[in-house]
Each structure stands twice: as C-alpha cells, then as structure tokens.
Write a protein that holds these residues in place. Sequence first.
Motif, PDB file in Angstrom:
ATOM      1  N   ARG A 177       1.258  -1.261   0.240  1.00  0.00           N
ATOM      2  CA  ARG A 177      -0.192  -0.257  -0.273  1.00  0.00           C
ATOM      3  C   ARG A 177       0.542   1.323   0.523  1.00  0.00           C
ATOM      4  NH1 ARG A 177      -2.694   0.349   5.865  1.00  0.00           N
ATOM      5  NH2 ARG A 177      -0.897   0.460   7.601  1.00  0.00           N
ATOM      6  N   ASN A 178       2.347   1.154   0.565  1.00  0.00           N
ATOM      7  CA  ASN A 178       2.933   2.486   1.149  1.00  0.00           C
ATOM      8  C   ASN A 178       3.919   2.782  -0.536  1.00  0.00           C
ATOM      9  OD1 ASN A 178       2.068   3.289   2.790  1.00  0.00           O
ATOM     10  ND2 ASN A 178       2.894   2.224   5.057  1.00  0.00           N
ATOM     11  N   GLY A 179       3.777   1.488  -1.636  1.00  0.00           N
ATOM     12  CA  GLY A 179       4.509   1.365  -2.656  1.00  0.00           C
ATOM     13  C   GLY A 179       6.315   0.497  -1.937  1.00  0.00           C
ATOM     14  N   SER A 180       6.050  -0.311  -1.144  1.00  0.00           N
ATOM     15  CA  SER A 180       7.506  -0.998  -0.576  1.00  0.00           C
ATOM     16  C   SER A 180       6.575  -0.988   0.648  1.00  0.00           C
ATOM     17  CB  SER A 180       8.351  -0.300  -0.187  1.00  0.00           C
ATOM     18  OG  SER A 180       9.281  -1.454  -0.078  1.00  0.00           O
ATOM     19  N   PRO A 181       7.003  -3.432   0.019  1.00  0.00           N
ATOM     20  CA  PRO A 181       7.825  -4.215  -1.064  1.00  0.00           C
ATOM     21  C   PRO A 181       6.996  -4.443  -1.948  1.00  0.00           C
ATOM     22  CG  PRO A 181       6.904  -5.539  -0.001  1.00  0.00           C
ATOM     23  CD  PRO A 181       6.705  -4.963   1.059  1.00  0.00           C
ATOM     24  N   ILE A 182       7.376  -4.183  -3.230  1.00  0.00           N
ATOM     25  CA  ILE A 182       6.930  -5.001  -4.741  1.00  0.00           C
ATOM     26  C   ILE A 182       8.410  -6.130  -4.819  1.00  0.00           C
ATOM     27  CG2 ILE A 182       7.375  -4.445  -6.974  1.00  0.00           C
ATOM     28  CD1 ILE A 182       7.131  -1.094  -6.631  1.00  0.00           C
ATOM     29  N   TYR A 183       7.637  -7.245  -5.492  1.00  0.00           N
ATOM     30  CA  TYR A 183       7.563  -8.203  -5.693  1.00  0.00           C
ATOM     31  C   TYR A 183       7.443  -8.808  -7.415  1.00  0.00           C
ATOM     32  CZ  TYR A 183       7.790  -8.758  -0.727  1.00  0.00           C
ATOM     33  OH  TYR A 183       8.340  -9.288   0.254  1.00  0.00           O
ATOM     34  N   TYR A 184       8.309  -9.387  -7.684  1.00  0.00           N
ATOM     35  CA  TYR A 184       7.665  -9.912  -9.021  1.00  0.00           C
ATOM     36  C   TYR A 184       8.071 -11.711  -9.621  1.00  0.00           C
ATOM     37  CZ  TYR A 184       8.658  -4.528 -10.601  1.00  0.00           C
ATOM     38  OH  TYR A 184       8.613  -3.221 -10.282  1.00  0.00           O
ATOM     39  N   ALA A 185       6.982 -12.058 -10.547  1.00  0.00           N
ATOM     40  CA  ALA A 185       6.991 -13.175 -10.728  1.00  0.00           C
ATOM     41  C   ALA A 185       8.723 -13.418 -11.645  1.00  0.00           C
ATOM     42  CB  ALA A 185       6.516 -13.974 -12.155  1.00  0.00           C
ATOM     43  N   ASN A 186       9.665 -13.698 -11.582  1.00  0.00           N
ATOM     44  CA  ASN A 186      10.360 -13.873 -12.298  1.00  0.00           C
ATOM     45  C   ASN A 186      10.627 -14.151 -13.965  1.00  0.00           C
ATOM     46  OD1 ASN A 186      12.477 -14.802 -10.075  1.00  0.00           O
ATOM     47  ND2 ASN A 186      12.074 -16.558 -10.510  1.00  0.00           N
ATOM     48  N   SER A 187       9.268 -15.006 -14.487  1.00  0.00           N
ATOM     49  CA  SER A 187       9.398 -14.287 -16.099  1.00  0.00           C
ATOM     50  C   SER A 187       9.373 -13.240 -16.220  1.00  0.00           C
ATOM     51  CB  SER A 187       8.347 -15.151 -16.574  1.00  0.00           C
ATOM     52  OG  SER A 187       7.322 -14.444 -15.404  1.00  0.00           O
ATOM     53  N   LYS A 209      10.643  -9.929 -14.335  1.00  0.00           N
ATOM     54  CA  LYS A 209      11.372  -9.538 -14.065  1.00  0.00           C
ATOM     55  C   LYS A 209      12.681  -8.766 -14.542  1.00  0.00           C
ATOM     56  CE  LYS A 209      12.397 -11.208  -9.950  1.00  0.00           C
ATOM     57  NZ  LYS A 209      12.608 -11.775  -8.562  1.00  0.00           N
ATOM     58  N   GLY A 210      12.797  -7.341 -14.385  1.00  0.00           N
ATOM     59  CA  GLY A 210      13.929  -6.281 -15.485  1.00  0.00           C
ATOM     60  C   GLY A 210      13.075  -6.059 -16.449  1.00  0.00           C
ATOM     61  N   ARG A 211      11.461  -6.522 -17.410  1.00  0.00           N
ATOM     62  CA  ARG A 211      10.858  -6.068 -18.045  1.00  0.00           C
ATOM     63  C   ARG A 211       9.577  -5.287 -17.859  1.00  0.00           C
ATOM     64  NH1 ARG A 211       8.767 -10.181 -21.199  1.00  0.00           N
ATOM     65  NH2 ARG A 211       8.722 -10.906 -19.800  1.00  0.00           N
ATOM     66  N   PHE A 212       9.507  -5.718 -16.296  1.00  0.00           N
ATOM     67  CA  PHE A 212       7.636  -5.401 -16.579  1.00  0.00           C
ATOM     68  C   PHE A 212       8.215  -4.183 -15.158  1.00  0.00           C
ATOM     69  CE2 PHE A 212       4.790  -8.234 -17.771  1.00  0.00           C
ATOM     70  CZ  PHE A 212       4.899  -8.228 -19.192  1.00  0.00           C
ATOM     71  N   THR A 213       7.305  -3.368 -14.289  1.00  0.00           N
ATOM     72  CA  THR A 213       6.817  -3.156 -13.807  1.00  0.00           C
ATOM     73  C   THR A 213       6.211  -1.745 -12.769  1.00  0.00           C
ATOM     74  OG1 THR A 213       9.579  -1.447 -14.936  1.00  0.00           O
ATOM     75  CG2 THR A 213       7.995  -0.193 -12.571  1.00  0.00           C
ATOM     76  N   ILE A 214       5.311  -1.905 -12.091  1.00  0.00           N
ATOM     77  CA  ILE A 214       4.517  -2.128 -11.278  1.00  0.00           C
ATOM     78  C   ILE A 214       4.491  -0.283 -10.714  1.00  0.00           C
ATOM     79  CG2 ILE A 214       4.653  -3.530  -8.855  1.00  0.00           C
ATOM     80  CD1 ILE A 214       1.816  -3.714  -8.837  1.00  0.00           C
ATOM     81  N   SER A 215       3.581   0.057 -10.159  1.00  0.00           N
ATOM     82  CA  SER A 215       3.676   1.252  -9.360  1.00  0.00           C
ATOM     83  C   SER A 215       2.192   1.515  -8.817  1.00  0.00           C
ATOM     84  CB  SER A 215       4.299   1.858 -10.113  1.00  0.00           C
ATOM     85  OG  SER A 215       3.588   2.782 -11.453  1.00  0.00           O
ATOM     86  N   ARG A 255      -7.135  -6.757   0.711  1.00  0.00           N
ATOM     87  CA  ARG A 255      -7.338  -5.610   1.828  1.00  0.00           C
ATOM     88  C   ARG A 255      -6.240  -5.555   2.628  1.00  0.00           C
ATOM     89  NH1 ARG A 255     -13.208  -7.321   3.262  1.00  0.00           N
ATOM     90  NH2 ARG A 255     -12.046  -9.734   2.695  1.00  0.00           N
ATOM     91  N   GLU A 256      -5.060  -6.936   3.051  1.00  0.00           N
ATOM     92  CA  GLU A 256      -3.663  -6.826   3.856  1.00  0.00           C
ATOM     93  C   GLU A 256      -3.120  -5.288   2.593  1.00  0.00           C
ATOM     94  OE1 GLU A 256      -3.235  -8.003   6.314  1.00  0.00           O
ATOM     95  OE2 GLU A 256      -5.639  -8.743   6.583  1.00  0.00           O
ATOM     96  N   PRO A 257      -1.668  -4.409   3.735  1.00  0.00           N
ATOM     97  CA  PRO A 257      -0.969  -3.815   3.076  1.00  0.00           C
ATOM     98  C   PRO A 257      -0.478  -4.533   2.778  1.00  0.00           C
ATOM     99  CG  PRO A 257      -0.923  -3.896   5.977  1.00  0.00           C
ATOM    100  CD  PRO A 257      -2.139  -4.911   5.159  1.00  0.00           C
ATOM    101  N   LEU A 258      -0.036  -4.956   3.325  1.00  0.00           N
ATOM    102  CA  LEU A 258       1.389  -5.703   2.172  1.00  0.00           C
ATOM    103  C   LEU A 258       0.964  -6.406   0.833  1.00  0.00           C
ATOM    104  CD1 LEU A 258       3.374  -6.444   5.387  1.00  0.00           C
ATOM    105  CD2 LEU A 258       3.982  -4.420   3.475  1.00  0.00           C
ATOM    106  N   ALA A 259       2.313  -6.355   0.044  1.00  0.00           N
ATOM    107  CA  ALA A 259       2.308  -7.177  -1.349  1.00  0.00           C
ATOM    108  C   ALA A 259       2.464  -8.625  -1.084  1.00  0.00           C
ATOM    109  CB  ALA A 259       3.241  -6.864  -2.119  1.00  0.00           C
ATOM    110  N   THR A 260       1.646  -9.206  -2.193  1.00  0.00           N
ATOM    111  CA  THR A 260       1.711 -10.652  -1.257  1.00  0.00           C
ATOM    112  C   THR A 260       1.654 -11.378  -3.295  1.00  0.00           C
ATOM    113  OG1 THR A 260       1.173 -13.751  -1.107  1.00  0.00           O
ATOM    114  CG2 THR A 260      -0.560 -11.359  -1.424  1.00  0.00           C
ATOM    115  N   SER A 261       2.230 -12.455  -3.471  1.00  0.00           N
ATOM    116  CA  SER A 261       1.948 -13.468  -4.744  1.00  0.00           C
ATOM    117  C   SER A 261       0.977 -13.892  -4.609  1.00  0.00           C
ATOM    118  CB  SER A 261       3.208 -14.067  -4.804  1.00  0.00           C
ATOM    119  OG  SER A 261       3.613 -14.748  -4.460  1.00  0.00           O
ATOM    120  N   ARG A 262      -0.013 -14.591  -3.655  1.00  0.00           N
ATOM    121  CA  ARG A 262      -1.048 -15.522  -2.989  1.00  0.00           C
ATOM    122  C   ARG A 262      -2.405 -14.738  -3.604  1.00  0.00           C
ATOM    123  NH1 ARG A 262      -0.383 -17.330   2.721  1.00  0.00           N
ATOM    124  NH2 ARG A 262      -2.762 -18.598   2.198  1.00  0.00           N
TER     125      ARG A 262
END
Length: 124
Positions: free
Chosen positions: A53-63, A65-71, A100-107
Amino acid sequence: QVKLVESGGGLVQAGGSLRLSCAASGRTFSSYAMGWFRQAPGKEREFVAAISRNGSPIYYANSVKGRFTISRDNAKNTVYLQMNSLKPEDTAVYYCAADREPLATSRSSRYDYWGQGTQVTVSS
C-alpha cells in the motif's frame, strides 16, 4: 467494496511496450496492496507483480523481472503495470486485484477484489 477497471491492453509486436492501468473505486484504495495477474489460454492464472500500500515492498514473477514495472498513484486510485520488451509468451488476459492487507503478496487467494481483465496480445 472495491471496483477495479483495467485498461491499456492491446496488440503489440514482440519487443514493444504497453502500460496497463487499473482504476479503483472507493476511498480506501491507499490501504490496499495491489497485484497484477495474468491468464493465458489453456493455462492457470499466474502472478505477475504486486505492490504494497505504501509502495514497498514490491514483488515480481521471475518471468517478468527486469521487463515489467508496477507502480501506484494513491491520489488517483490507480495502479499501473509498465511492460517493456514484450514477448509472445506474455500474451494473456491481465487482471488487477486488491488485497485488504497492506503488504504485497504473490498469493492469488489473498486478494479480495478482481477486475474484469484486459487482453494483451504480443505478436512475433
């Protein structure tokens, strides 16, 4: 209740770029973690990127990473996915989701609200 509307999908050649946007209704957008997922034909939905929610942390799928940017822009209730160096295997329907939780997740099971999706097609 949060309504999510994706936009920005389309047809692009390999190596090209697209920027997806996801506009959220409601006054609680800034309290949600946000994620992007995608589903290709005949495949299961998969995680792409997530932002807290505050912009950090951020997670990417390995596929991606380095090409996509979320903001995100909490003042505009919008989350973005900048996609560069697109490949044919990036072709899918892309969905944004709110947790609804504040921290990012890949689930994906953690996300409470989903948009309708936007089609991204990358030609070779």
